[in-house]
Design an enzyme around this catalytic site. Sequence first.
Site, mmCIF file in Angstrom:
data_model
loop_
_atom_site.group_PDB
_atom_site.id
_atom_site.type_symbol
_atom_site.label_atom_id
_atom_site.label_comp_id
_atom_site.label_asym_id
_atom_site.label_seq_id
_atom_site.Cartn_x
_atom_site.Cartn_y
_atom_site.Cartn_z
ATOM 1 N N ILE A 151 41.249 38.458 32.744
ATOM 2 C CA ILE A 151 42.597 38.674 32.205
ATOM 3 C C ILE A 151 42.992 40.154 32.266
ATOM 4 O O ILE A 151 44.172 40.491 32.240
ATOM 5 C CB ILE A 151 42.664 38.145 30.750
ATOM 6 C CG1 ILE A 151 44.084 37.820 30.358
ATOM 7 C CG2 ILE A 151 42.017 39.106 29.762
ATOM 8 C CD1 ILE A 151 44.184 36.990 29.084
ATOM 9 N N ASN A 199 26.784 42.209 31.753
ATOM 10 C CA ASN A 199 26.603 43.052 30.576
ATOM 11 C C ASN A 199 25.804 42.277 29.531
ATOM 12 O O ASN A 199 25.992 41.072 29.364
ATOM 13 C CB ASN A 199 27.971 43.436 29.993
ATOM 14 C CG ASN A 199 28.779 44.305 30.945
ATOM 15 O OD1 ASN A 199 28.220 45.160 31.634
ATOM 16 N ND2 ASN A 199 30.077 44.088 31.002
ATOM 17 N N HIS A 203 27.995 35.883 31.420
ATOM 18 C CA HIS A 203 28.908 35.765 32.559
ATOM 19 C C HIS A 203 28.630 36.873 33.543
ATOM 20 O O HIS A 203 28.187 37.964 33.176
ATOM 21 C CB HIS A 203 30.369 35.805 32.107
ATOM 22 C CG HIS A 203 30.674 36.932 31.175
ATOM 23 N ND1 HIS A 203 30.332 36.908 29.836
ATOM 24 C CD2 HIS A 203 31.260 38.130 31.383
ATOM 25 C CE1 HIS A 203 30.715 38.030 29.265
ATOM 26 N NE2 HIS A 203 31.268 38.803 30.191
#
Length: 116
Positions: A32, A87, A100
């Site tokens: 996003i 991360n 992810h």
Amino acid sequence: MPDETLFTKIIRGEIPADVVYRDDLVTAFRDISPQAPVHVLIVPNHVIATAADVTRDDERALGRLFVAARQIAEREGLEAGYRLIVNCREHGGQEVPHLHMHLLGGEPIGPMRTRS
Ligand code: AMP
């Protein structure tokens, strides 16, 4: 491990997202807040909170992240290369507690790490 995260809602279609890939193990959608011309998140369909929580049961889904990344990169025209990032927890800068992989490309991504 939470059963529900922001990303499980995206995977189930309860929150809108620009989904670019979906199979039985992983789902990928555009970030996003893109940090590069191409910025896609590739997410296991089941919740693994962080890279520090993976188990042998997750091996198939984790392997599929890389296969999906390769397929998405080809479709997005990233022949010149790209960066894959996972991360982990607070010091890794992880914001969403559902493991992810970030796929970033479309221009030179720059140094691997900047110190702030
Ligand atoms: P991380 O900091 O590794 O946990 O990355 C989380 C990423 O999720 C960030 O790059 C956010 O921009 C992205 N993100 C947060 N909410 C959404 C959303 N609703 N749809 C797509 N990407 C999102």
